[in-house]
Design an enzyme around this catalytic site. Structure first.
Site, PDB file in Angstrom:
ATOM      1  N   LYS A   1     -20.384  48.874  12.795  1.00 39.79           N
ATOM      2  CA  LYS A   1     -20.949  48.446  14.303  1.00 39.79           C
ATOM      3  C   LYS A   1     -19.772  48.265  15.090  1.00 39.79           C
ATOM      4  O   LYS A   1     -19.872  48.578  16.366  1.00 39.79           O
ATOM      5  CB  LYS A   1     -21.402  46.897  13.936  1.00 39.79           C
TER       6      LYS A   1
ATOM      7  N   THR B   1     -22.212  40.270  14.894  1.00 46.57           N
ATOM      8  CA  THR B   1     -21.087  41.255  14.883  1.00 46.57           C
ATOM      9  C   THR B   1     -19.648  40.228  14.384  1.00 46.57           C
ATOM     10  O   THR B   1     -19.198  39.657  15.315  1.00 46.57           O
ATOM     11  CB  THR B   1     -20.984  41.911  16.005  1.00 46.57           C
TER      12      THR B   1
ATOM     13  N   LEU C   1     -24.988  34.639  15.020  1.00 44.13           N
ATOM     14  CA  LEU C   1     -24.087  33.788  15.754  1.00 44.13           C
ATOM     15  C   LEU C   1     -23.121  34.396  16.540  1.00 44.13           C
ATOM     16  O   LEU C   1     -22.792  35.578  16.096  1.00 44.13           O
ATOM     17  CB  LEU C   1     -23.612  32.809  14.616  1.00 44.13           C
ATOM     18  N   PRO C   2     -22.526  33.551  17.289  1.00 41.62           N
ATOM     19  CA  PRO C   2     -21.518  34.294  18.401  1.00 41.62           C
ATOM     20  C   PRO C   2     -20.059  34.749  18.058  1.00 41.62           C
ATOM     21  O   PRO C   2     -19.496  35.669  18.320  1.00 41.62           O
ATOM     22  CB  PRO C   2     -21.398  33.387  19.312  1.00 41.62           C
TER      23      PRO C   2
ATOM     24  N   LYS D   1     -14.587  40.033  22.317  1.00 43.40           N
ATOM     25  CA  LYS D   1     -14.691  39.644  20.676  1.00 43.40           C
ATOM     26  C   LYS D   1     -14.784  40.721  19.843  1.00 43.40           C
ATOM     27  O   LYS D   1     -13.839  41.126  19.047  1.00 43.40           O
ATOM     28  CB  LYS D   1     -15.631  38.507  20.588  1.00 43.40           C
TER      29      LYS D   1
END
Length: 304
Positions: free
Chosen positions: A178, A103, A76-77, A247
């Protein structure tokens, strides 16, 4: 006459069928020993339909995935969307494992572990790196944090997506790795854009510059992949949105501030990404950083 009985694998749920999620979810199909059934859900009906055609089953909601599945993946974003989804999955039932492939940052991973562990649900953070084509090919890199005992059960599924590297039991260990990876990748774009702009203004041929860099110590992920595929042809369509890169950079900078680790290169990258979105709009690819750098150097960033 002897017969062989094939044991069906667990029921798997997949929530989030965007450009990365759809490719990963499809990798679970046609593997009955690993995935007995694949249930999928997304806010986009067409994305669900595309997986159903390939053999998946539609789920009406995140809660439905939690009620029917042994393992649920999310892709998901944003952290807020991940949080809402995981809360809904957990409310729907008691899957054995919930694994976030997004992430979404180490702070959220810790929050989700605190929510899920008391319910007997193993929480894993397993963000991925590699892009859309590698999601379809099953050659992603995955960084995993989460409890050690159930990890082998999850690992066999993650290997359908690529190469998983277990970073440890600490919730958020995969997310931290990450964010570090994404910082290095974004810095590579920024510094390559700067070097290329300087060389172009001095009269060097950009294609030959990339050829030299890729045979020299200046080689990096930007010179190897992003310039040949997206910047030199002036398409700026590598496949990762500048908004998502920003983001991720913001998540990194927040964590670094909490840890009292100064990241001046991170600040530069964040500024480049903000300026890229201002110049190119919300749909801009992160390779469009090159346009911002070229414009500052007095070059025409909109040249063919």
């Amino acid at each position: 006459m002897s017969t062989t009985t094939t044991t069906a694998g667990p029921v798997i749920g997949f929530l989030g069928l965007g450009r990365m999620g759809a490719g990963m979810a499809a990798r679970l199909l046609g593997q009955p020993a690993l995935c007995g059934r694949l249930l999928v859900h997304d806010i986009a009906p067409d994305a669900v339909a595309a997986l159903v055609v390939q053999g998946a089953e539609p789920a009406a909601s995140a809660e439905a995935l939690g009620a029917q599945c042994d393992v649920v993946f999310t892709s998901l974003p944003t952290p807020a969307i991940v949080r809402e989804a995981v809360v809904a999955i957990a409310a729907g039932g008691s899957p054995k494992i919930i694994c976030d492939l997004s992430t979404s940052g180490p702070a959220l991973a810790k929050e989700l572990d605190a929510l899920l562990a008391p319910r007997g649900i193993a929480s894993f953070d397993a963000p991925v790196s590699g892009g859309i084509s590698r999601a379809h090919d099953g050659t992603l890199s995955l960084m995993i944090g989460g409890p050690e005992v159930p990890y082998p059960q999850l690992e066999v599924l993650l290997r359908r997506f690529g190469t998983p590297i277990y970073m440890g039991v600490t919730p958020g260990a995969g997310q931290t790795m990450k964010l570090i990876n994404n910082l290095l990748g974004a810095v590579a774009i920024g510094v390559t854009a700067e070097g290329m702009a300087f060389g172009i203004k001095a009269g060097l041929d950009p294609a030959r510059m990339i050829e030299v860099l890729n045979q020299s110590t200046g080689i990096n992920s930007a010179t190897r992949d992003k310039w040949p595929k997206s910047v030199l042809p002036r398409t700026f369509d590598f496949g990762f949105a500048a908004a998502l890169s920003l983001k991720d950079t913001n998540l990194l900078m927040e964590e670094a501030a909490t840890a009292e680790v100064p990241l001046p290169l991170g600040e530069i990258v964040r500024d480049y990404l903000q300026r890229t979105l201002q110049r190119e709009g919300p749909e801009a690819d992160f390779t469009a950083i090159a346009k911002v750098v070229e414009e500052a150097a007095g070059l025409d960033p909109d040249r063919a």
